[in-house]
Design a protein around this motif. Structure first.
Motif, PDB file in Angstrom:
ATOM      1  N   ILE A  21      -6.413   5.556   0.153  1.00  0.00           N
ATOM      2  CA  ILE A  21      -6.665   4.436  -0.768  1.00  0.00           C
ATOM      3  C   ILE A  21      -7.714   4.817  -1.813  1.00  0.00           C
ATOM      4  O   ILE A  21      -7.565   4.517  -3.005  1.00  0.00           O
ATOM      5  CB  ILE A  21      -7.094   3.187   0.023  1.00  0.00           C
ATOM      6  CG1 ILE A  21      -5.900   2.658   0.827  1.00  0.00           C
ATOM      7  CG2 ILE A  21      -7.627   2.106  -0.916  1.00  0.00           C
ATOM      8  CD1 ILE A  21      -6.253   1.566   1.824  1.00  0.00           C
ATOM      9  N   LEU A  76       0.806  -1.222   0.000  1.00  0.00           N
ATOM     10  CA  LEU A  76       0.000   0.000   0.000  1.00  0.00           C
ATOM     11  C   LEU A  76       0.835   1.266   0.000  1.00  0.00           C
ATOM     12  O   LEU A  76       0.486   2.255  -0.670  1.00  0.00           O
ATOM     13  CB  LEU A  76      -0.938   0.014   1.215  1.00  0.00           C
ATOM     14  CG  LEU A  76      -2.104  -0.974   1.205  1.00  0.00           C
ATOM     15  CD1 LEU A  76      -2.863  -0.905   2.518  1.00  0.00           C
ATOM     16  CD2 LEU A  76      -3.042  -0.679   0.038  1.00  0.00           C
ATOM     17  N   GLN A 129      -6.227   6.172   6.351  1.00  0.00           N
ATOM     18  CA  GLN A 129      -5.708   5.255   5.329  1.00  0.00           C
ATOM     19  C   GLN A 129      -6.709   5.072   4.192  1.00  0.00           C
ATOM     20  O   GLN A 129      -6.326   5.058   3.017  1.00  0.00           O
ATOM     21  CB  GLN A 129      -5.375   3.907   5.968  1.00  0.00           C
ATOM     22  CG  GLN A 129      -4.223   3.964   6.951  1.00  0.00           C
ATOM     23  CD  GLN A 129      -3.787   2.581   7.425  1.00  0.00           C
ATOM     24  OE1 GLN A 129      -4.145   1.565   6.837  1.00  0.00           O
ATOM     25  NE2 GLN A 129      -3.020   2.537   8.508  1.00  0.00           N
TER      26      GLN A 129
END
Length: 235
Positions: free
Chosen positions: A191, A9, A187
């Motif tokens: 994303i 990621l 997060q």
């Protein structure tokens, strides 16, 4: 502790997104420059468009500037300018929260316009709806992080974590350790931004780069009217 998922990621995926984002724009402009447009639907409906577009564009402009300063300028720089971290954080919450809400309401108006006005809905394709849905998700998470998490849960030092991670990516020394312990909503905000940047070159969002440079350099379309052959009538 950094996990393999963290490495994907926060180390690998950012560069995949950058390559697709840049390469996709180059490819789109090279092969489909005449479709490089916002596909304006102003002729179909103006009132909702004018209100939503004004709110969204002015609000998002301030939000983007805030992200640039907050993520790319290290805290040490603003502290050297005499701006304490607490003062910066308060200003960021107020300015980011107000401008974010303005842009958010504008985005909702544009989204509902796409769905509720039949003439606009019929001229919309899947990517038009997808872009607005992604923008609303990203902004919902961003507003939650700014107005709910930072105020009612705990002020999160995103400049020394997310900002430090982003700067490490840009200097080609990605460090996923900065993202360990970052709250899940922060997060997810990143994303979903990944997803938006991945689809960006293949949607109407390319028109952001259109004015004025690309249109000045784009080849012109020349329309010619064919003359009908003269018909001579003999008496």
């Amino acid at each position: 502790m950094v996990t393999p998922l963290d490495e994907v990621l926060w180390v690998s995926l950012p560069y995949i997104v950058i390559v697709v984002f840049i390469g996709g724009h180059v490819y789109r402009y090279a092969v489909d420059q005449y479709a490089w447009t916002s596909k304006s639907s102003e002729l179909l409906e103006k009132r909702w468009l004018n209100i939503g577009s004004q709110l969204f564009h002015w609000g998002i402009l301030i939000v983007i500037l805030g992200h640039i300063v907050g993520l790319l300028v290290p805290p040490s720089v603003t502290q050297a300018m005499g701006i304490a971290s607490e003062e910066y954080h308060k200003v960021a919450i107020v300015l980011g929260g107000v401008s974010g809400l303005v842009a958010y309401f504008g985005a909702w108006i544009l989204f509902l316009r796409r769905l509720l006005i039949p003439r606009v809905r019929k001229t919309s394709d899947v990517t038009d709806i997808l872009v607005l849905v992604l923008i609303l998700i990203i902004m919902s998470l961003g507003l939650y992080n700014t107005l709910i998490y930072d105020i009612f849960v705990h002020p999160f030092p995103y400049r020394s974590t997310i900002g430090a991670w982003l700067r490490s990516v840009l200097i080609l020394q990605p460090n996923s350790n900065y993202m360990v312990g970052v709250p899940i909503t922060f997060q997810l905000h990143i994303i979903f931004a990944y997803i938006l940047f991945l689809v960006w070159p293949f949607t109407r969002l390319v028109h952001v780069w259109s004015y004025p440079i690309f249109y000045l350099r784009r080849a012109w379309i020349i329309y010619r009217r064919a003359r009908r052959p003269e018909v001579i009538v003999h008496a």
